[in-house]
Write an enzyme that holds these catalytic residues in place. Structure first.
Site, PDB file in Angstrom:
ATOM      1  CG  MET A 246      40.740  40.852  40.273  1.00  0.00           C
ATOM      2  SD  MET A 246      40.414  39.290  39.531  1.00  0.00           S
ATOM      3  CE  MET A 246      39.141  39.229  39.206  1.00  0.00           C
ATOM      4  N   GLY A 247      39.325  45.622  41.742  1.00  0.00           N
ATOM      5  CA  GLY A 247      37.982  46.460  41.840  1.00  0.00           C
ATOM      6  C   GLY A 247      36.429  46.369  41.581  1.00  0.00           C
TER       7      GLY A 247
ATOM      8  CG  HIS B 269      35.411  44.516  46.888  1.00  0.00           C
ATOM      9  ND1 HIS B 269      34.424  44.537  45.992  1.00  0.00           N
ATOM     10  CD2 HIS B 269      36.396  43.795  46.410  1.00  0.00           C
ATOM     11  CE1 HIS B 269      34.522  43.431  45.105  1.00  0.00           C
ATOM     12  NE2 HIS B 269      35.933  43.187  45.121  1.00  0.00           N
TER      13      HIS B 269
ATOM     14  CD  GLN C 277      42.407  35.721  39.107  1.00  0.00           C
ATOM     15  OE1 GLN C 277      42.926  36.672  40.036  1.00  0.00           O
ATOM     16  NE2 GLN C 277      41.163  36.103  39.561  1.00  0.00           N
TER      17      GLN C 277
ATOM     18  CE  LYS D  97      30.078  34.867  45.860  1.00  0.00           C
ATOM     19  NZ  LYS D  97      30.862  34.652  44.685  1.00  0.00           N
TER      20      LYS D  97
ATOM     21  CD  GLN E 284      40.162  34.293  45.874  1.00  0.00           C
ATOM     22  OE1 GLN E 284      40.497  34.313  44.361  1.00  0.00           O
ATOM     23  NE2 GLN E 284      39.555  34.780  46.371  1.00  0.00           N
TER      24      GLN E 284
ATOM     25  CB  SER F 136      29.071  38.029  43.276  1.00  0.00           C
ATOM     26  OG  SER F 136      28.929  37.854  42.486  1.00  0.00           O
TER      27      SER F 136
ATOM     28  NE  ARG G 264      32.286  35.844  37.468  1.00  0.00           N
ATOM     29  CZ  ARG G 264      32.500  34.810  37.243  1.00  0.00           C
ATOM     30  NH1 ARG G 264      31.807  34.088  37.312  1.00  0.00           N
ATOM     31  NH2 ARG G 264      33.927  34.271  36.664  1.00  0.00           N
TER      32      ARG G 264
HETATM   33  O1  PAF Z   1      39.153  37.448  45.249  1.00  0.00           O
HETATM   34  C1  PAF Z   1      39.636  38.250  43.961  1.00  0.00           C
HETATM   35  O2  PAF Z   1      39.709  39.314  43.839  1.00  0.00           O
HETATM   36  C2  PAF Z   1      40.803  37.820  43.132  1.00  0.00           C
HETATM   37  O3  PAF Z   1      41.061  36.901  43.064  1.00  0.00           O
HETATM   38  C3  PAF Z   1      42.372  38.354  43.832  1.00  0.00           C
HETATM   39  C4  PAF Z   1      42.376  37.529  45.129  1.00  0.00           C
HETATM   40  C5  PAF Z   1      42.453  40.003  43.765  1.00  0.00           C
HETATM   41  C6  PAF Z   1      43.372  38.043  43.004  1.00  0.00           C
HETATM   42  O4  PAF Z   1      43.299  38.740  41.673  1.00  0.00           O
END
Ligand code: PAF
Length: 269
Positions: A27-28, A34, A58, A146, A150, A182, A184
């Site tokens: 999500m950038g 990442h 989401q 992390k 998910q 994160s 956040r």
């Molecule tokens: O983990 C994330 O950043 C998001 O939940 C994902 C997997 C890109 C889906 O929007």
């Protein structure tokens, strides 16, 4: 690096990618966590696609979608430096030409722990992950350990819906003091960042009771610290994963610690 923002641009660029193709969905607001996903993707494949899309589906009604950090220019610079072949940066209108009436349901996995405090969150995650898999056509998709719940939900979707994509988990990247990276973390003040260390410290006890005690008398509000089965996310005294969530100031943070050998999660090729 090719940057595609429409479906046609993506399809044209995807056709030219050679060999085994990996996708990293984000999500950038990219950070070293990442970057570790991208590096692992490079090891798994000949070509790497990264998607950057803040998925409205989401976010709950009370969650601040509008204020989610958006740092596209910096993100693209990081991906270019990292040797990514193709970045897909669609708008919500490109991903959702119409409000999707049919969505993926995460089932019981979507109702517990993170799903309990974020109803519908995992349905939104799975719906966009499946769409992005269809759009990018990868052989392998990499997700961070992390976000363990998910990851479990995505593995289950891929198995239950026969999605021909291998799912690979990449270990959590931490600051030297233990704080899990994160997007956040940028919301934390200096004091809050110190308080946030409680999460990794509680995990290090490897014991829910001892870990919970660390929160007594602190400004952090513990939501859960439980041992779970990492595939079902059912609480289990001998579960192989310790999961934690806590609110520090207004920021909700999650983290987890695998307690056993994770090799049982290795995907079949
Ligand atoms: O983990 C994330 O950043 C998001 O939940 C994902 C997997 C890109 C889906 O929007």
């Amino acid at each position: 690096m090719i940057v595609a923002s429409t479906r046609d641009e993506l399809a044209a660029a995807r056709k030219d990618l050679r060999g085994r193709v990996a996708v990293v969905m984000t999500m950038g607001a990219l950070h070293e966590g990442h970057a570790a996903l991208v590096d692992a993707a490079r090891e798994q494949a000949d070509s790497v696609i990264v998607t950057i899309f803040v998925n409205p589906l989401q976010f709950g009604a009370h969650e601040d979608l509008a204020n989610y950090p958006r740092t596209l220019e910096d993100d693209l610079a990081i991906l270019g430096d990292r040797g990514v072949d193709l970045a897909f940066t669609p708008t919500p209108e490109v991903v959702y030409p119409e409000t999707p009436l049919v969505r993926v349901c995460a089932g019981p996995l979507g109702d517990v722990f993170e799903g309990a405090s974020r109803p519908g969150h995992f349905d939104g995650v799975l719906t966009v992950v499946l769409k992005l898999m269809h759009l990018t056509q990868p052989d392998v998709a990499l997700f961070g350990q992390k976000d363990a719940q998910q990851l479990a939900a995505i593995r289950r979707m891929v198995a239950d819906l026969d999605v021909p994509v291998s799912v690979v988990a990449v270990p959590t990247v931490r600051e030297p003091d233990g704080l899990a990276l994160s997007s956040r973390n940028r919301y934390l003040s200096e004091d809050e960042r110190q308080t946030a260390l409680l999460l990794s410290q509680a995990l290090q006890t490897r014991d829910p009771v001892a870990g919970r005690a660390l929160f007594d008398g602190t400004p952090a509000v513990l939501d859960y610290l439980e041992r779970v089965d990492s595939t079902s996310f059912e609480a289990a005294p001998d579960g192989d994963l310790l999961v934690i969530a806590a609110k520090v100031g207004t920021t909700r943070l999650i983290d987890n610690l695998p307690l056993h050998d994770l090799s049982k999660h290795k995907d079949a090729p």
